[in-house]
Design a protein around this motif. Structure first.
Motif, PDB file in Angstrom:
ATOM      1  N   LYS A   2       0.823  -1.208   0.000  1.00  0.00           N
ATOM      2  CA  LYS A   2       0.000   0.000   0.000  1.00  0.00           C
ATOM      3  C   LYS A   2       0.862   1.265   0.000  1.00  0.00           C
ATOM      4  N   ILE A   3       0.442   2.218  -0.815  1.00  0.00           N
ATOM      5  CA  ILE A   3       1.141   3.509  -0.891  1.00  0.00           C
ATOM      6  C   ILE A   3       0.133   4.632  -0.689  1.00  0.00           C
ATOM      7  N   ASP A   4       0.467   5.557   0.192  1.00  0.00           N
ATOM      8  CA  ASP A   4      -0.312   6.784   0.332  1.00  0.00           C
ATOM      9  C   ASP A   4       0.396   7.891  -0.450  1.00  0.00           C
ATOM     10  N   TRP A   5      -0.312   8.464  -1.421  1.00  0.00           N
ATOM     11  CA  TRP A   5       0.236   9.544  -2.239  1.00  0.00           C
ATOM     12  C   TRP A   5      -0.281  10.876  -1.692  1.00  0.00           C
ATOM     13  N   ILE A   6       0.622  11.754  -1.295  1.00  0.00           N
ATOM     14  CA  ILE A   6       0.241  13.018  -0.653  1.00  0.00           C
ATOM     15  C   ILE A   6       0.414  14.182  -1.621  1.00  0.00           C
ATOM     16  N   ILE A   7      -0.635  14.980  -1.761  1.00  0.00           N
ATOM     17  CA  ILE A   7      -0.555  16.143  -2.647  1.00  0.00           C
ATOM     18  C   ILE A   7      -1.289  17.342  -2.030  1.00  0.00           C
ATOM     19  N   PRO A   8      -0.557  18.424  -1.730  1.00  0.00           N
ATOM     20  CA  PRO A   8      -1.196  19.656  -1.247  1.00  0.00           C
ATOM     21  C   PRO A   8      -1.555  20.548  -2.431  1.00  0.00           C
ATOM     22  N   ILE A   9      -2.741  21.145  -2.413  1.00  0.00           N
ATOM     23  CA  ILE A   9      -3.162  22.019  -3.511  1.00  0.00           C
ATOM     24  C   ILE A   9      -3.487  23.393  -2.950  1.00  0.00           C
ATOM     25  N   LEU A  22      -3.026  15.256 -11.330  1.00  0.00           N
ATOM     26  CA  LEU A  22      -3.935  14.262 -10.760  1.00  0.00           C
ATOM     27  C   LEU A  22      -4.160  13.082 -11.701  1.00  0.00           C
ATOM     28  N   ALA A  23      -4.274  13.376 -12.983  1.00  0.00           N
ATOM     29  CA  ALA A  23      -4.473  12.314 -13.975  1.00  0.00           C
ATOM     30  C   ALA A  23      -3.276  11.360 -13.996  1.00  0.00           C
ATOM     31  N   LEU A  36      -4.967   8.288  -2.445  1.00  0.00           N
ATOM     32  CA  LEU A  36      -4.504   9.638  -2.753  1.00  0.00           C
ATOM     33  C   LEU A  36      -5.048  10.572  -1.681  1.00  0.00           C
ATOM     34  N   ILE A  37      -4.133  11.156  -0.893  1.00  0.00           N
ATOM     35  CA  ILE A  37      -4.536  12.074   0.173  1.00  0.00           C
ATOM     36  C   ILE A  37      -4.343  13.500  -0.334  1.00  0.00           C
ATOM     37  N   VAL A  38      -5.451  14.177  -0.578  1.00  0.00           N
ATOM     38  CA  VAL A  38      -5.431  15.533  -1.118  1.00  0.00           C
ATOM     39  C   VAL A  38      -5.770  16.521   0.000  1.00  0.00           C
ATOM     40  N   VAL A  39      -4.925  17.527   0.177  1.00  0.00           N
ATOM     41  CA  VAL A  39      -5.200  18.587   1.152  1.00  0.00           C
ATOM     42  C   VAL A  39      -5.540  19.843   0.360  1.00  0.00           C
ATOM     43  N   CYS A  40      -6.813  20.224   0.413  1.00  0.00           N
ATOM     44  CA  CYS A  40      -7.308  21.288  -0.464  1.00  0.00           C
ATOM     45  C   CYS A  40      -8.651  21.782   0.074  1.00  0.00           C
ATOM     46  N   LYS A  41      -8.941  23.056  -0.119  1.00  0.00           N
ATOM     47  CA  LYS A  41     -10.253  23.582   0.260  1.00  0.00           C
ATOM     48  C   LYS A  41     -11.329  22.895  -0.578  1.00  0.00           C
ATOM     49  N   ARG A  42     -12.414  22.477   0.089  1.00  0.00           N
ATOM     50  CA  ARG A  42     -13.458  21.704  -0.580  1.00  0.00           C
ATOM     51  C   ARG A  42     -14.056  22.446  -1.773  1.00  0.00           C
ATOM     52  N   GLU A  43     -14.304  23.731  -1.599  1.00  0.00           N
ATOM     53  CA  GLU A  43     -14.912  24.502  -2.685  1.00  0.00           C
ATOM     54  C   GLU A  43     -13.990  24.594  -3.902  1.00  0.00           C
ATOM     55  N   GLN A  44     -12.687  24.507  -3.666  1.00  0.00           N
ATOM     56  CA  GLN A  44     -11.728  24.503  -4.776  1.00  0.00           C
ATOM     57  C   GLN A  44     -11.664  23.130  -5.427  1.00  0.00           C
ATOM     58  N   ALA A  83       4.479   8.560  -0.633  1.00  0.00           N
ATOM     59  CA  ALA A  83       5.080   9.256  -1.771  1.00  0.00           C
ATOM     60  C   ALA A  83       4.474  10.654  -1.854  1.00  0.00           C
ATOM     61  N   PHE A  84       5.308  11.626  -2.180  1.00  0.00           N
ATOM     62  CA  PHE A  84       4.858  13.013  -2.242  1.00  0.00           C
ATOM     63  C   PHE A  84       4.726  13.463  -3.694  1.00  0.00           C
ATOM     64  N   GLN A  85       3.824  14.388  -3.912  1.00  0.00           N
ATOM     65  CA  GLN A  85       3.604  14.908  -5.262  1.00  0.00           C
ATOM     66  C   GLN A  85       3.342  16.405  -5.189  1.00  0.00           C
ATOM     67  N   ASP A  86       4.075  17.176  -5.992  1.00  0.00           N
ATOM     68  CA  ASP A  86       3.769  18.599  -6.127  1.00  0.00           C
ATOM     69  C   ASP A  86       2.664  18.748  -7.158  1.00  0.00           C
TER      70      ASP A  86
END
Length: 257
Positions: A2-9, A22-23, A36-44, A83-86
């Motif tokens: 298992k891999i958790d992919w982290i991406i801040p937006i 994302l694609a 995929l763990i996304v940290v982002c405002k919901r409305e965005q 794993a981290f992703q910009d």
């Protein structure tokens, strides 16, 4: 595995870059094991029109910086590897395979990467130095070029006081744990290079951030630690001037403890 992919937006990211990023991740993830763990405002996030059971959305109450966003994601990770992703970079199809292949023997896995411009066109190949583990610092390897075992991260977190350079500090702390490092010679991501004006501005922010970070470390420190911290500042200045063996000794001494 298992891999958790982290991406801040962040709020000012280019819509096309985010969609492309994302694609690329969704195309290489294991839909049975990965998240995929996304940290982002919901409305965005709604604007990207992406829905999957493999996506965990963290809606932060306040908008701070990438370090704070990544820490929120690290607090909920549960996979074998992280794993981290910009948000403006692209994961290549071989990336996950490289992580899985090396996961049994190694704690930290990194690879070469392509540099791409604003239009996603390749402008060069960046190869890692294999002389020593401090190649991270010498070559400024971007965070998305690595994956790390979750147990190796433990309670380690990004320094939220750093606006720029928080990834280099995080990587340095990982290396201080003497992890087994696997260097892949194949490119695993396409790393977007911004225009020169913005790059210089970011570089200046990084220098100021590094200086302020070390000044904060001086507070309440012993005389020996003060000397080590100040000595560490000099390694930043001399990093391109000193031969590798001398730099390695200087860097290790100035960052001890």
């Amino acid at each position: 595995m298992k891999i958790d992919w982290i991406i801040p937006i962040g709020k000012n990211e280019k819509h096309t870059h985010v969609k492309e990023c994302l694609a690329s991740l969704m195309s290489i993830m294991s839909m049975k094991e990965d998240r995929l763990i996304v940290v982002c405002k919901r409305e965005q996030w709604i604007n990207y029109q992406i829905s999957s059971n493999n996506i965990m959305l963290i809606d932060p109450p306040t908008i701070k910086n990438a370090a704070a966003y990544r820490n929120k994601a690290l607090n909920v990770t549960s996979a074998d590897f992280i794993a981290f992703q910009d948000v403006d970079d692209i994961s290549l199809k071989i990336r996950r395979k490289k992580i899985v292949k090396s996961s049994k023997k190694y704690d930290l896995i990194v690879g070469n990467y392509f540099s791409i411009n604003e239009e996603s066109k390749k402008i060069g190949l960046r190869k890692l130095s294999t002389s020593n583990d401090l190649f991270f610092f010498r070559n400024n390897i971007p965070l998305p070029a690595l994956a790390v075992r979750s147990s190796a991260v433990g309670s380690l977190r990004f320094d939220e006081d750093l606006i720029v350079g928080e990834d280099n500090v995080f990587i340095s702390k990982l290396l201080n744990k003497n992890l087994n490092v696997k260097r892949s010679t194949e490119p695993i991501i396409s790393y977007r290079i911004t225009d020169n004006k913005n790059l210089k501005r970011q570089g200046l922010k990084g220098i100021i951030g590094e200086w302020n970070y070390r000044k904060k470390m001086l507070n309440g420190s012993s005389l020996k630690r003060k000397l080590l911290i100040l000595f560490g500042m000099l390694t930043v200045i001399f990093v391109k001037l000193l031969p590798s063996p001398i730099f390695k000794k200087l860097y290790k001494y100035s960052h001890s403890g």
